[in-house]
Scaffold this active site. Structure first.
Site, mmCIF file in Angstrom:
data_model
loop_
_atom_site.group_PDB
_atom_site.id
_atom_site.type_symbol
_atom_site.label_atom_id
_atom_site.label_comp_id
_atom_site.label_asym_id
_atom_site.label_seq_id
_atom_site.Cartn_x
_atom_site.Cartn_y
_atom_site.Cartn_z
ATOM 1 N N ASP A 143 5.736 20.907 -26.940
ATOM 2 C CA ASP A 143 5.906 19.755 -26.412
ATOM 3 C C ASP A 143 7.025 19.813 -25.418
ATOM 4 O O ASP A 143 7.543 20.689 -25.210
ATOM 5 C CB ASP A 143 6.155 18.631 -27.484
ATOM 6 C CG ASP A 143 5.539 17.065 -27.250
ATOM 7 O OD1 ASP A 143 5.862 16.695 -26.005
ATOM 8 O OD2 ASP A 143 5.075 16.411 -28.035
ATOM 9 N N TRP B 76 7.077 0.070 3.766
ATOM 10 C CA TRP B 76 7.559 0.857 2.847
ATOM 11 C C TRP B 76 8.801 1.513 2.793
ATOM 12 O O TRP B 76 9.647 1.758 1.777
ATOM 13 C CB TRP B 76 6.572 2.043 1.909
ATOM 14 C CG TRP B 76 6.816 3.297 2.656
ATOM 15 C CD1 TRP B 76 6.151 3.845 3.721
ATOM 16 C CD2 TRP B 76 7.431 4.556 2.217
ATOM 17 N NE1 TRP B 76 6.598 4.762 4.080
ATOM 18 C CE2 TRP B 76 7.293 5.595 3.064
ATOM 19 C CE3 TRP B 76 8.433 4.532 1.300
ATOM 20 C CZ2 TRP B 76 7.966 6.799 2.984
ATOM 21 C CZ3 TRP B 76 8.890 5.955 0.918
ATOM 22 C CH2 TRP B 76 8.666 6.921 1.958
ATOM 23 N N GLU C 254 11.987 13.218 -0.520
ATOM 24 C CA GLU C 254 10.871 12.497 -1.333
ATOM 25 C C GLU C 254 9.420 13.150 -0.802
ATOM 26 O O GLU C 254 8.374 13.196 -1.638
ATOM 27 C CB GLU C 254 10.796 11.301 -0.969
ATOM 28 C CG GLU C 254 9.773 10.334 -1.447
ATOM 29 C CD GLU C 254 9.598 10.436 -3.054
ATOM 30 O OE1 GLU C 254 10.528 10.373 -3.685
ATOM 31 O OE2 GLU C 254 8.699 9.844 -3.608
ATOM 32 N N HIS D 242 13.198 12.226 3.052
ATOM 33 C CA HIS D 242 12.735 13.281 3.390
ATOM 34 C C HIS D 242 12.553 14.364 2.224
ATOM 35 O O HIS D 242 11.348 15.041 2.155
ATOM 36 C CB HIS D 242 13.162 14.044 4.541
ATOM 37 C CG HIS D 242 12.093 15.052 5.169
ATOM 38 N ND1 HIS D 242 11.131 14.357 5.931
ATOM 39 C CD2 HIS D 242 12.016 16.361 5.163
ATOM 40 C CE1 HIS D 242 10.396 15.554 6.258
ATOM 41 N NE2 HIS D 242 10.863 16.608 5.614
ATOM 42 N N HIS E 14 0.880 -1.316 0.033
ATOM 43 C CA HIS E 14 0.026 -0.173 -0.060
ATOM 44 C C HIS E 14 0.719 1.290 -0.031
ATOM 45 O O HIS E 14 0.654 2.067 -0.769
ATOM 46 C CB HIS E 14 -0.945 -0.071 1.155
ATOM 47 C CG HIS E 14 -1.627 1.250 1.366
ATOM 48 N ND1 HIS E 14 -2.736 1.816 0.643
ATOM 49 C CD2 HIS E 14 -1.427 2.270 2.556
ATOM 50 C CE1 HIS E 14 -3.025 2.919 1.384
ATOM 51 N NE2 HIS E 14 -2.180 3.200 2.357
ATOM 52 N N LYS F 173 3.105 30.157 2.906
ATOM 53 C CA LYS F 173 2.209 29.769 1.987
ATOM 54 C C LYS F 173 0.859 29.634 2.434
ATOM 55 O O LYS F 173 -0.063 30.169 1.702
ATOM 56 C CB LYS F 173 2.864 28.271 1.455
ATOM 57 C CG LYS F 173 4.361 28.486 0.797
ATOM 58 C CD LYS F 173 4.488 26.957 -0.046
ATOM 59 C CE LYS F 173 4.020 27.020 -1.304
ATOM 60 N NZ LYS F 173 4.725 27.377 -2.238
ATOM 61 N N SER G 114 12.847 6.005 -14.389
ATOM 62 C CA SER G 114 11.693 6.670 -14.809
ATOM 63 C C SER G 114 11.470 8.017 -14.314
ATOM 64 O O SER G 114 11.704 9.106 -14.910
ATOM 65 C CB SER G 114 10.653 5.813 -14.668
ATOM 66 O OG SER G 114 9.598 6.690 -14.859
ATOM 67 N N SER G 115 11.835 8.189 -13.015
ATOM 68 C CA SER G 115 11.583 9.535 -12.332
ATOM 69 C C SER G 115 12.735 10.393 -12.537
ATOM 70 O O SER G 115 12.470 11.582 -13.037
ATOM 71 C CB SER G 115 11.599 9.460 -10.859
ATOM 72 O OG SER G 115 10.471 8.574 -10.303
ATOM 73 N N HIS H 68 14.856 13.537 11.523
ATOM 74 C CA HIS H 68 13.906 13.589 12.477
ATOM 75 C C HIS H 68 13.113 12.305 12.351
ATOM 76 O O HIS H 68 11.887 12.188 13.260
ATOM 77 C CB HIS H 68 13.134 14.863 12.255
ATOM 78 C CG HIS H 68 12.279 15.126 10.884
ATOM 79 N ND1 HIS H 68 12.259 16.208 10.406
ATOM 80 C CD2 HIS H 68 11.635 14.268 10.158
ATOM 81 C CE1 HIS H 68 11.594 16.078 9.188
ATOM 82 N NE2 HIS H 68 11.362 14.684 9.111
ATOM 83 N N HIS H 69 13.393 11.393 11.214
ATOM 84 C CA HIS H 69 12.690 10.156 11.348
ATOM 85 C C HIS H 69 13.532 9.211 12.196
ATOM 86 O O HIS H 69 12.928 8.003 12.181
ATOM 87 C CB HIS H 69 12.794 9.708 9.962
ATOM 88 C CG HIS H 69 12.040 10.532 8.906
ATOM 89 N ND1 HIS H 69 10.629 10.561 8.722
ATOM 90 C CD2 HIS H 69 12.375 11.482 8.270
ATOM 91 C CE1 HIS H 69 10.378 11.361 7.730
ATOM 92 N NE2 HIS H 69 11.125 12.053 7.692
ATOM 93 N N ARG I 99 2.226 1.688 15.161
ATOM 94 C CA ARG I 99 1.747 1.690 13.860
ATOM 95 C C ARG I 99 2.177 0.279 13.354
ATOM 96 O O ARG I 99 2.961 -0.407 13.909
ATOM 97 C CB ARG I 99 2.347 2.657 12.949
ATOM 98 C CG ARG I 99 4.007 2.694 12.915
ATOM 99 C CD ARG I 99 4.473 3.864 12.195
ATOM 100 N NE ARG I 99 4.031 3.929 10.777
ATOM 101 C CZ ARG I 99 5.096 4.533 9.882
ATOM 102 N NH1 ARG I 99 6.161 5.186 10.429
ATOM 103 N NH2 ARG I 99 4.837 4.570 8.553
ATOM 104 N N THR J 24 6.463 27.341 5.030
ATOM 105 C CA THR J 24 5.118 26.522 4.938
ATOM 106 C C THR J 24 4.034 27.493 5.162
ATOM 107 O O THR J 24 3.008 27.645 4.699
ATOM 108 C CB THR J 24 5.162 25.259 5.692
ATOM 109 O OG1 THR J 24 6.400 24.702 5.432
ATOM 110 C CG2 THR J 24 3.999 24.454 5.193
ATOM 111 N N TYR K 90 8.542 15.970 0.141
ATOM 112 C CA TYR K 90 8.146 17.208 -0.460
ATOM 113 C C TYR K 90 7.930 17.074 -1.856
ATOM 114 O O TYR K 90 7.274 17.947 -2.401
ATOM 115 C CB TYR K 90 9.290 18.105 -0.234
ATOM 116 C CG TYR K 90 9.357 18.622 1.244
ATOM 117 C CD1 TYR K 90 8.253 19.498 1.861
ATOM 118 C CD2 TYR K 90 10.357 18.206 2.376
ATOM 119 C CE1 TYR K 90 8.327 19.495 3.005
ATOM 120 C CE2 TYR K 90 10.241 18.464 3.484
ATOM 121 C CZ TYR K 90 9.257 18.958 4.088
ATOM 122 O OH TYR K 90 9.179 19.473 5.508
ATOM 123 N N SER L 40 -2.018 27.192 -5.817
ATOM 124 C CA SER L 40 -1.709 28.391 -6.090
ATOM 125 C C SER L 40 -2.125 28.930 -7.610
ATOM 126 O O SER L 40 -2.510 30.060 -7.918
ATOM 127 C CB SER L 40 -0.334 28.614 -6.171
ATOM 128 O OG SER L 40 0.220 28.339 -4.789
#
Lengths: 535, 377
Positions: A106, A142, A256, A254, A77, A332, A170-171, A303-304, A451, A329, A258, A269
C-alpha cells in the site's frame, strides 16, 4: 476512530456501509479510484465551462455570456482544469500504480492518503460555490494577478483563497506520501535506477510539489492579508509591489506546469515500449533529462513576465535558461522515437494516445521555444498564440497522457477489456478535434488577438468559428470516453493478468482485476518474464 | 544539372513563400511586418525560429511515421534488441545546443536594441484605467482620454458591426513619423498592457510603476491595437488607435491642440456663467451617461448586481446632492468607480449628475449647474 472498514458493524444499512467504505478507506486502490472519479467529474464541469467560452467566441459580439460572467468562466475553467482535473488525475494514477509497480502492499501513510483525498471535495465545493455568490465567482484569470484579484476582486475571492489553501495542503500531503512510499517500500532489488519511469517521474513531480505548493500558499495568504488585514504586499499605494505577486506566483507557476506534464512523460515511457515490443531507449538519459527539466523549472519563471519591464540582464538570463529546457525535452522525444525504431509495433488505443501525446506535446514544445525568445515574445505574449501553446502542452500532453494511462491500465483495474473499437474511435475524434480547436489559435494569436477577451474584431471571426466547432466535437468525444469507461467497469471480455503481451513491470504479475490487497508478501524482482525479449 | 534543380527548387520555395506572405490569408494568420525597423526584425526572428521548428518537426515526426509504417508488427514481426547508445545520446544533446545558440544570437542582439530607451525625441505618458487610455504629451504639456467609440448596439448584435468593430476610439493617439517616440506606461487601477502590433510594442501598464518602450515609425497611417492584460469586465473593449502623421503635420497638430485647449477653457467660462435648464442638462447628460457610465450601470440605470449598483432608485443618486457630486467627481476608492473630475468638463459633470437624479424614474427635479461643479473642484 476505532471504526474502520475492517471492523464492519453487522446491522448497518447498505447506504451507510457504502459511505463508510469510501469515506474511511485507507486502501491505495480505492483512494486512487476516488481521485480518478473526482478528476473525471471536474473534467466534465470544467469542460462545460470551456464550452461556454467557445460558444461565446463562436461569433463576434456578445451572445451567451456577459463580459463579467465570461471572465468567471475563463478563471474557473483554468483553475479547475489545473488543480481539479490534471493534478488529482495524476495523483489517482500514482495511488493505483506506484505501490503495484514497486511491489509495496500500500502507500506508506494510508490514513494521510485518505485525508489528502477527502480535503479535495471540500476545496472544490468551496471553489464551485462561488459561482452562486453575490458578485459572482473569481473573474481575474487562473493566474489571479494583483491588484485585479486583491483590491478589485469580488467578495468570493476569499472562498477562492481558502479553496486554494486546501488544495495546496492536499497536494503537499499527497506528495510527501508518494516520496516516502517510493523511498521506503520498494521491493528488494529495485534500486532507484531500476524503477519504472512512471515512478521516477512521479518522484520528481512530488519533490516539485513539496517545494512550490507552499509558495502558492504564501501568495494567497499575502492576498488575504492585503484584502482584509491592512497589509500592502501587492499594493503600490501602500508601498507594495504588484509585480512581486507575479514573481511569487510564477515561482510556483512554472514548476507547476512541469508538475502537470512530468507524470505524462512517465506514462508515455511505460506505454510506448509495451506496444513497440522493445525496451525503452535510453532509460538513464530519460531519468537525467527529467531531473534536468525539474531543476531548470525553478529558474525560468521570469519568461511569463517579459512585458512587465524586466531589466535587460534578467531578460537575457531567463531567455537562455528557458531555451536550455528544450535540450532535455528533446532528448526525451528522441528517446521515444528511438524506442519505436525497429520495434514491432501495434496500435491499440493506449499506444495511439501515447503517440498523439508525443507528437502534439512536441508541437507545444516548439511553440514554447519560440515564446522563449524575448523579442518575439513581445508580440506573442498574452495573445491566443500562448493559449494555443499551453493547450497543446496540456490537452494532448497531460490529458492525453491520463487517457492513454486509463486505457492501458483499466483492464488491470477492472478485470475487463475496454471496447477497443470504441477506444480507437474516441482517439480519432479527439485528435481531429484537438487540432481543429487549438491549431487555429496559433494563427489568431499571431494575427493579433489578445487572450481572455469576450469579444473580438471581425478579422478573427473565421478561425474562431473553426476553433469553436472543434471544441464542440472535443467536448462530445469525452461523452464517448465516459461511456467506454463505464462499459468496461460493468463488464466485457475478461483480461489476462499480463493484459498486453509484452507489458513489463510488477503490476502485470498480479491477477486482473487486481485484488484489494496485493503484495502482502514482497514479490520477486526482477520477474522472470521481464527477460522475454532476451529469451 | 544538380545546380539547375537546386536553383529551380529554391525559386519554387521562394515563390511559394512570397505567394503565401502576400496573400490575404497571411494577413490574418501570421505576425505582421509592421512599420518599424524593430517590428521587421522581430518578424524575421519569428520566421527563423518557426523554420527551425518546422525542419525539426519534419525530421522527428518523419522518422516516427516512417517507423510506424515500416516497423509495425505485420511487417516487422521481430523487434530489434538495442536500447542504449552513448554516441547517439551525445549527438542529440549537442546538436540542439548548437541550434539554440544560433537562435539566441539574433534574439540577443534584437533585444539589446529594443531595450535601448535612450535619447528619445518625444515622450508620451500612457496611463491605463478601467477601460480607457489616457495619453499625455509630456513635451507639450497636454493630454486627453481615449475611449472605445463602437456603440453598444453593435456589441449586442442590434446593429451590423462596422469594419473597425471594437478597434475604434474617439481620440486616437497622434504621433509623428521618423522620430524616436518613447512610451512611458503606468496605470491608475489594475494592470493593463499597451500593445500596438505594428510597432511591436507591448508594455505592461502597472500601478506604481513607470515602464518604458519606444518606436520609430516609418510611415504615416492609422494603426490599431488592444489592451493585452486581463483588466476586468471590459478588457475586450479597451482598444488603442494611433494616427501617425508626417512630421510637419504633426507639429501643426500640436499647435491646433494647444489652441483648442485655450478655446475650450473660454467655453467653460461661458458655460458656467449661464444658468442651464433641466431639459438642456438632461439632453447633454444622457449622451455623457451612455458614453461613460452605461457600460457598468447599464443604459437604463439598472446596474449589474452588487459590483455595479443600480442607479434607478439608488442610494447615492436619490440621496443628498453633495454626496452624489463627490462620488461622481472623486470616485470610490478600491472599486471600478473612478474619479471623473479629471476626465469630464464642468458642464458634462453637471449634466450627467442632473441626468442621474432625474432619469430612471428618480425624478428628483434637482438641477446641478456647471458653476456648482467648478466650485467643488
Amino acid at each position: 476512530m476505532a471504526v474502520t472498514a475492517d471492523h464492519a458493524i453487522p446491522n448497518r444499512s447498505p447506504l451507510i456501509a457504502f459511505l463508510s467504505r469510501w469515506l474511511l478507506t485507507t486502501n491505495h486502490k480505492e483512494i486512487g479510484t476516488l481521485y480518478l472519479c473526482l478528476s473525471f467529474t471536474l473534467f466534465f464541469i470544467a469542460g462545460a465551462m470551456a464550452m461556454v467560452i467557445r460558444l461565446e467566441l463562436f461569433q463576434p459580439g456578445i451572445q451567451f455570456a456577459e463580459p463579467l460572467f465570461y471572465n468567471q468562466m475563463v478563471t474557473m475553467h483554468g483553475l479547475l482544469m489545473v488543480f481539479g482535473v490534471v493534478m488529482p488525475g495524476f495523483v489517482g494514477l500514482a495511488n493505483w500504480l506506484i505501490p503495484m509497480m514497486i511491489g509495496a502492499p500500500d502507500m506508506a501513510l494510508p490514513r494521510l492518503n485518505n485525508f489528502s483525498f477527502w480535503i479535495l471535495p471540500f476545496a472544490f465545493g468551496l471553489l464551485l460555490s462561488t459561482l452562486f455568490m453575490e458578485g459572482g465567482a473569481p473573474n481575474f484569470g487562473w493566474t489571479f494577478y494583483a491588484p485585479l484579484s486583491t483590491t478589485y476582486g469580488p467578495p468570493s475571492t476569499d472562498f477562492f483563497i481558502l479553496g486554494v489553501h486546501l488544495m495546496g495542503i492536499s497536494s503537499v500531503l499527497g506528495a510527501i506520501n508518494i516520496i516516502v512510499t517510493i523511498f521506503n517500500l520498494r521491493v528488494e532489488g529495485m534500486t532507484l535506477m531500476k524503477m519504472p519511469l512512471f515512478v521516477w517521474t512521479w518522484l520528481i513531480t512530488a519533490f516539485l510539489l513539496v517545494m512550490v505548493m507552499p509558495v502558492l500558499a504564501g501568495a494567497v495568504t499575502m492576498m488575504l492579508t492585503d484584502r482584509h488585514f491592512g497589509t500592502s504586499f501587492f499594493s503600490a499605494v501602500g508601498g507594495g509591489d504588484p509585480v512581486l505577486f507575479q514573481h511569487v506566483f510564477w515561482f510556483f507557476g512554472h514548476p507547476e506546469v512541469y508538475i502537470l506534464i512530468l507524470p505524462g512523460f512517465g506514462i508515455a515511457s511505460q506505454i510506448i515500449p509495451t506496444f513497440a515490443r522493445k525496451k525503452l531507449f535510453g532509460y538513464h538519459s530519460m531519468v537525467y533529462a527529467t531531473i534536468a527539466i525539474a531543476v531548470l523549472s525553478f529558474v525560468v519563471w521570469g519568461h511569463h513576465m517579459f512585458t512587465t519591464g524586466m531589466p535587460l540582464a534578467a531578460e537575457l538570463f531567463v531567455m537562455y535558461a528557458t531555451m536550455l529546457i528544450a535540450v532535455p525535452t528533446g532528448v526525451k522525444v528522441f528517446n521515444w522515437v528511438a524506442t519505436m525504431w525497429r520495434g514491432s509495433m501495434t496500435f491499440e488505443t493506449p499506444m495511439l494516445f501515447a503517440i498523439g501525446f508525443v507528437i502534439l506535446f512536441t508541437i507545444g514544445g516548439f511553440s514554447g521555444l519560440m515564446l522563449a525568445l524575448v523579442p518575439v515574445d513581445f508580440q506573442y505574449h498574452d495573445t491566443f498564440f500562448v493559449v494555443a501553446h499551453f493547450h497543446y502542452v496540456l490537452y494532448p500532453g497531460a490529458i492525453f497522457g491520463i487517457m492513454s494511462a486509463v486505457y492501458y491500465w483499466l483492464p488491470k483495474w477492472t478485470g475487463n477489456m475496454y471496447d477497443e473499437r470504441l477506444g480507437k474511435l474516441h482517439f480519432w475524434i479527439a485528435i481531429v478535434a484537438v487540432n481543429m480547436t487549438f491549431f487555429p489559435m496559433h494563427f489568431l494569436g499571431l494575427a493579433g488577438m489578445p487572450r481572455r477577451i469576450v469579444d473580438y474584431s471581425l478579422q478573427f471571426a473565421d478561425f474562431n468559428m473553426v476553433a469553436s466547432i472543434g471544441a464542440g466535437m472535443l467536448g462530445m468525444s469525452q461523452l464517448l470516453f465516459l461511456y467506454i469507461v463505464v462499459k468496461c467497469i460493468r463488464g466485457g471480455e475478461k483480461a489476462s493478468s499480463r493484459v498486453w503481451d509484452s507489458a513489463e513491470g510488477l503490476e502485470w504479475t498480479l491477477p486482473s482485476p487486481a485484488p484489494l490487497h496485493t503484495f502482502t508478501t514482497p514479490p520477486k524482482f526482477p520477474t522472470p518474464e521481464e527477460d522475454y525479449q532476451h529469451e | 544539372m544538380t545546380s539547375l534543380i537546386n536553383r529551380r527548387c529554391r525559386g519554387l520555395i521562394v515563390s511559394i513563400l512570397l505567394a503565401f506572405s502576400n496573400s490575404a490569408f497571411a494577413a490574418v494568420m501570421d505576425l505582421r511586418p509592421g512599420v518599424t525597423d524593430i517590428s521587421r526584425r522581430i518578424l524575421q526572428l519569428h520566421h527563423f525560429s518557426l523554420a527551425i521548428c518546422v525542419v525539426m518537426a519534419v525530421l522527428v515526426f518523419g522518422a516516427m511515421f516512417y517507423s510506424m509504417y515500416a516497423h509495425r508488427r505485420s511487417k516487422h514481426p521481430k523487434p530489434a534488441d538495442f536500447h542504449e547508445s552513448l554516441l547517439v545520446e551525445i549527438i542529440w544533446t549537442a546538436v540542439p545546443v548548437l541550434i539554440l545558440i544560433g537562435l539566441a544570437i539574433p534574439a540577443t542582439s534584437a533585444l539589446r536594441e529594443i531595450e535601448d530607451n535612450s535619447n528619445p525625441d518625444l515622450t508620451i505618458l500612457i496611463t491605463g484605467s478601467q477601460w480607457k487610455w489616457h495619453y499625455q504629451y509630456l513635451d507639450a504639456d497636454f493630454g486627453y482620454y481615449s475611449n472605445m467609440s463602437t456603440p453598444a448596439e453593435q456589441i449586442n448584435n442590434l446593429e451590423p458591426k462596422g469594419r473597425n468593430y471594437i478597434l475604434e476610439v474617439d481620440n486616437a493617439l497622434v504621433l509623428p513619423t521618423n522620430k524616436k517616440v518613447r512610451f512611458l506606461t503606468t496605470s491608475d487601477d489594475v494592470i493593463h498592457s499597451w500593445w500596438v502590433p505594428d510597432f511591436a510594442v507591448k508594455q505592461d501598464a502597472i500601478p506604481g510603476y513607470i515602464n518604458e518602450a519606444w518606436a520609430r515609425i516609418e510611415v504615416p497611417g492609422l494603426f490599431q491595437g488592444q489592451c493585452a492584460e486581463l483588466c476586468g469586465k471590459d478588457h475586450a473593449y479597451m482598444p488603442i488607435e494611433v494616427e501617425v502623421l508626417p512630421e510637419e503635420e504633426f507639429d501643426q497638430w500640436i499647435l491646433d491642440q494647444l489652441l483648442a485647449i485655450e478655446l475650450a477653457s473660454g467655453q467653460a467660462v461661458a458655460d458656467r456663467a449661464r444658468t442651464w435648464t433641466l431639459a438642456e442638462l438632461m439632453d447633454i447628460g444622457q449622451t455623457v451617461f451612455i458614453d461613460n457610465c452605461a457600460t457598468c450601470h447599464e443604459a437604463d440605470g439598472s446596474g449589474q448586481g452588487s459590483t455595479y449598483p443600480a442607479l434607478a432608485g439608488g442610494e447615492i443618486p436619490t440621496g443628498p446632492m453633495q454626496t452624489h457630486i463627490e462620488r461622481v467627481m472623486s470616485g470610490s476608492v478600491d472599486t471600478e468607480m473612478q474619479a471623473w473630475a479629471p476626465q469630464l468638463s464642468d458642464l458634462e459633470l453637471a449634466s450627467v449628475i442632473t441626468y442621474e437624479r432625474n432619469a430612471f424614474g428618480n425624478d428628483l427635479g434637482d438641477i446641478v449647474q456647471p458653476l456648482t461643479i467648478f466650485e467643488s473642484r
